[in-house]
Structure formats: structure tokens, C-alpha cells
Design an enzyme around this catalytic site. Structure first.
Site, PDB file in Angstrom:
ATOM      1  N   ASN A   9       0.863  -1.183   0.000  1.00  0.00           N
ATOM      2  CA  ASN A   9       0.000   0.000   0.000  1.00  0.00           C
ATOM      3  C   ASN A   9       0.899   1.231   0.000  1.00  0.00           C
ATOM      4  O   ASN A   9       1.471   1.583   1.020  1.00  0.00           O
ATOM      5  CB  ASN A   9      -0.893  -0.049   1.250  1.00  0.00           C
ATOM      6  CG  ASN A   9      -1.716   1.214   1.435  1.00  0.00           C
ATOM      7  OD1 ASN A   9      -1.808   2.045   0.536  1.00  0.00           O
ATOM      8  ND2 ASN A   9      -2.309   1.355   2.609  1.00  0.00           N
ATOM      9  N   LYS A  11       0.084   4.308  -0.323  1.00  0.00           N
ATOM     10  CA  LYS A  11      -0.552   5.504   0.264  1.00  0.00           C
ATOM     11  C   LYS A  11      -0.317   6.728  -0.626  1.00  0.00           C
ATOM     12  O   LYS A  11      -0.257   6.601  -1.850  1.00  0.00           O
ATOM     13  CB  LYS A  11      -0.071   5.708   1.703  1.00  0.00           C
ATOM     14  CG  LYS A  11      -0.202   4.432   2.556  1.00  0.00           C
ATOM     15  CD  LYS A  11      -0.014   4.658   4.014  1.00  0.00           C
ATOM     16  CE  LYS A  11      -0.165   3.329   4.752  1.00  0.00           C
ATOM     17  NZ  LYS A  11      -0.100   3.468   6.197  1.00  0.00           N
ATOM     18  N   HIS A  94      -9.578   1.465   4.774  1.00  0.00           N
ATOM     19  CA  HIS A  94      -8.316   1.618   5.493  1.00  0.00           C
ATOM     20  C   HIS A  94      -8.534   2.585   6.662  1.00  0.00           C
ATOM     21  O   HIS A  94      -9.311   3.533   6.560  1.00  0.00           O
ATOM     22  CB  HIS A  94      -7.238   2.154   4.544  1.00  0.00           C
ATOM     23  CG  HIS A  94      -5.882   2.097   5.162  1.00  0.00           C
ATOM     24  ND1 HIS A  94      -5.445   3.038   6.065  1.00  0.00           N
ATOM     25  CD2 HIS A  94      -4.872   1.200   5.025  1.00  0.00           C
ATOM     26  CE1 HIS A  94      -4.217   2.715   6.458  1.00  0.00           C
ATOM     27  NE2 HIS A  94      -3.847   1.606   5.849  1.00  0.00           N
ATOM     28  N   GLU A  96      -6.899   4.961   7.710  1.00  0.00           N
ATOM     29  CA  GLU A  96      -6.660   6.378   7.382  1.00  0.00           C
ATOM     30  C   GLU A  96      -7.886   6.982   6.691  1.00  0.00           C
ATOM     31  O   GLU A  96      -8.172   8.157   6.841  1.00  0.00           O
ATOM     32  CB  GLU A  96      -5.387   6.500   6.526  1.00  0.00           C
ATOM     33  CG  GLU A  96      -4.147   6.246   7.376  1.00  0.00           C
ATOM     34  CD  GLU A  96      -2.977   5.615   6.657  1.00  0.00           C
ATOM     35  OE1 GLU A  96      -2.966   5.597   5.414  1.00  0.00           O
ATOM     36  OE2 GLU A  96      -2.067   5.125   7.356  1.00  0.00           O
ATOM     37  N   GLU A 166      -5.585  -4.648  10.639  1.00  0.00           N
ATOM     38  CA  GLU A 166      -4.540  -3.650  10.846  1.00  0.00           C
ATOM     39  C   GLU A 166      -4.846  -2.832  12.098  1.00  0.00           C
ATOM     40  O   GLU A 166      -5.610  -1.857  12.029  1.00  0.00           O
ATOM     41  CB  GLU A 166      -4.472  -2.693   9.657  1.00  0.00           C
ATOM     42  CG  GLU A 166      -4.175  -3.351   8.334  1.00  0.00           C
ATOM     43  CD  GLU A 166      -3.587  -2.341   7.347  1.00  0.00           C
ATOM     44  OE1 GLU A 166      -2.460  -2.562   6.905  1.00  0.00           O
ATOM     45  OE2 GLU A 166      -4.249  -1.329   7.057  1.00  0.00           O
ATOM     46  N   GLY A 172       2.434   2.371  10.845  1.00  0.00           N
ATOM     47  CA  GLY A 172       3.416   3.448  10.708  1.00  0.00           C
ATOM     48  C   GLY A 172       4.120   3.829  11.997  1.00  0.00           C
ATOM     49  O   GLY A 172       4.757   4.873  12.075  1.00  0.00           O
ATOM     50  N   SER A 213       3.334  -1.910  10.504  1.00  0.00           N
ATOM     51  CA  SER A 213       4.780  -1.965  10.777  1.00  0.00           C
ATOM     52  C   SER A 213       5.420  -3.307  10.420  1.00  0.00           C
ATOM     53  O   SER A 213       6.336  -3.770  11.110  1.00  0.00           O
ATOM     54  CB  SER A 213       5.070  -1.586  12.230  1.00  0.00           C
ATOM     55  OG  SER A 213       4.659  -0.251  12.477  1.00  0.00           O
ATOM     56  N   GLY A 235       4.858   1.457   4.745  1.00  0.00           N
ATOM     57  CA  GLY A 235       6.178   2.079   4.620  1.00  0.00           C
ATOM     58  C   GLY A 235       7.215   1.212   3.916  1.00  0.00           C
ATOM     59  O   GLY A 235       7.922   1.681   3.009  1.00  0.00           O
TER      60      GLY A 235
HETATM   61  P1  PGA Z   1       2.772   0.419   7.674  1.00  0.00           P
HETATM   62  O1  PGA Z   1       1.305   0.634   7.061  1.00  0.00           O
HETATM   63  O2  PGA Z   1       3.325  -0.851   7.101  1.00  0.00           O
HETATM   64  O3  PGA Z   1       3.540   1.632   7.229  1.00  0.00           O
HETATM   65  O4  PGA Z   1       2.625   0.345   9.155  1.00  0.00           O
HETATM   66  C1  PGA Z   1       0.435  -0.447   6.861  1.00  0.00           C
HETATM   67  C2  PGA Z   1      -0.852   0.024   6.257  1.00  0.00           C
HETATM   68  O5  PGA Z   1      -1.339   1.094   6.629  1.00  0.00           O
HETATM   69  O6  PGA Z   1      -1.435  -0.642   5.379  1.00  0.00           O
END
Ligand code: PGA
Length: 253
Positions: A9, A11, A94, A96, A166, A172, A213, A235
Site C-alpha cells: 500500500n 498511500k 483503510h 486512514e 490492521e 506506521g 509496521s 512504509g
Molecule cells: P505500515 O502501514 O506498514 O507503514 O505500518 C500499513 C498500512 O497502513 O497498510
């Protein structure tokens, strides 16, 4: 048997030229990985060029979001019809989107149905916040989200959808959940709810990913768990070597 899935992803990252560079960097490593389905989720403007670069590579493509209507006066939105010719997947719900854009389980449910109607595979995201986790409400919140997102949804095959667990506090932050905890939550909460709503056979064949993460150092811990069918990586999916190593870890597990 559920085929492991490694999903990246991206983002709100990567312009079109940067997308091209990252895909060119990723391709040799990712194509050498066997037994794992790999899906990239670049931002909307990059989808077209990504679909051209990925053609014939065996890698799949998805969008990070979409609206549930197919067309009309919805300025700024993108519809399943606009995605289905070159995407196989779409992320819906998601955290976010829930946090910054106010998406509710009801909105996500509409998106899930629209995706299925147009043969896009929804990657349905669920996860509790830190506060919900610390007050012992993770299972309750996840149950509510899964039920809300799957209301009146029917599938004939488990490959038609994916769930991504998640936890918001792990996204993140560099602080991943424990693989044991995730495995138990999937076994005791997510699959039983799916079984009740979609039938036992579907519940056992839908892939459930972990996200939050995930990096090359911790990925294998998740992939070896029987209930965890892959990872939704944020990330680390923007770094060529890291995402390739995560996909390799999925292949070895
Ligand atoms: P992250 O994000 O690996 O940066 O923690 C995961 C996600 O939001 O899908």
C-alpha cells in the site's frame, strides 16, 4: 489452501515517474518469488502506467480506494467501472480513510458490494485504535467492523475478498502487533464472524492479512502463523529491497 498474499500500500506516495522507477526496481526481485501472490497499490494517477508495466509479469494491481457509485455527479470520486479494466483489487476501509475522511462501516459495506459487483477483489481493512486496545475492546471493535462491512454481502468463493487486520496503533509506528495475538484474533474473532455470515467454507478460504509496521525483520513471524495469510505493507513497500525481502519471507513460510 490459501495462497499467501504480499500487498504493498503506497498511500500518498510516488509521482508517475517515481512509480515507474520503483516498479522497474521491484520487478526482478518480485518475479523471482514463487508461491506468493503480489499486489501493488499505487495512487490513482499511477495506476494506468503501473498496469502497463505489470502486464505479463504475474504481479497484480489494486487501487487504494473507490466510490460505490458507477458514475454521476460525485466530483473527485473514482468508480469501480473506472478501475475494473486494469485493477484486480481495491483497498476499502483503510483506517486512514476512516480517520481522515470519516468513512463508516456502512460506507465500506457499500464499497465492498460495489467492488464485488464489478469483479474487483476488496481488501477490507479492520482494526482497533490504541485506546480501544488498551481498554480491552479489540475483539468487540473488530467484530463490529467485520459485521458492518459484510452486511448482506454474498460471495461464492473465498478468493473474491480479502480481510486485512490492521491495528491502528501498529500502522506506521514501528510497533507491530505480536504474531501470536494476531493469529488468535483471526482464529477466534474474524473467521467465526465470517463463518456466521458467509458460511464455514468461505470463512476458511478467505485470506486474512496482517498490517502494521511489517518489515523484512518481522515478516516471517507473521507468515508462519497458520491463520495469517500475508501482509498489507505500507512504509516498507516503498523500499524496493525491503518489499522484495518481505515477499521472499512469505514464500519461505
Ligand atoms: P505500515 O502501514 O506498514 O507503514 O505500518 C500499513 C498500512 O497502513 O497498510
Amino acid at each position: 489452501m490459501r495462497t499467501p498474499l504480499a500487498a504493498g500500500n503506497w498511500k500518498l506516495n510516488k509521482t508517475v515517474p517515481e512509480t515507474c522507477r520503483l516498479i522497474v526496481e521491484l520487478l526482478p526481485g518480485l518475479q523471482a518469488v514463487s508461491g506468493v501472490e503480489i499486489v501493488l497499490f499505487p495512487p490513482f494517477p499511477s495506476l494506468m502506467v503501473a498496469s502497463i508495466l505489470l502486464e505479463g509479469t504475474g504481479l497484480h494491481l489494486g487501487a487504494q480506494n473507490m466510490y460505490w457509485e458507477v458514475k454521476g455527479a460525485y466530483t473527485g470520486e473514482v468508480s469501480p467501472l473506472m478501475l475494473k479494466d486494469f485493477c484486480q483489487y481495491v483497498i476499502v476501509g483503510h483506517s486512514e480513510r476512516r480517520k481522515y475522511f470519516g468513512e463508516t462501516d456502512q460506507d465500506i459495506n457499500r464499497k465492498v458490494k460495489a467492488a464485488l459487483e464489478h469483479n474487483l477483489i476488496p481488501v477490507i481493512c479492520v482494526g482497533e485504535t490504541l485506546e480501544e486496545n488498551e481498554t480491552g475492546r479489540a475483539a468487540e471493535i473488530i467484530s463490529k467492523q467485520v459485521k458492518g462491512c459484510l452486511t448482506d454481502v454474498t460471495v461464492t468463493n473465498g478468493s473474491q475478498m480479502v480481510i486485512a487486520y490492521e491495528p491502528v496503533w501498529a500502522i506506521g509506528t514501528g510497533r507491530a502487533a505480536t504474531a501470536e495475538g494476531v493469529d488468535l484474533l483471526i482464529r477466534n474473532v474474524i473467521r467465526p464472524i465470517m463463518a456466521g455470515m458467509l458460511g464455514e467454507h468461505i470463512a476458511q478460504s478467505v485470506r486474512v492479512l496482517y498490517g502494521g509496521s511489517v518489515n523484512p525483520d518481522n515478516a516471517a513471524e507473521f507468515f508462519v502463523k497458520p491463520e495469517i495469510d500475508g501482509a498489507l505493507v505500507g512504509g516498507a513497500s516503498l523500499k524496493g529491497d525491503e518489499f522484495v525481502n518481505i515477499a521472499k519471507a512469505a514464500s519461505q513460510a
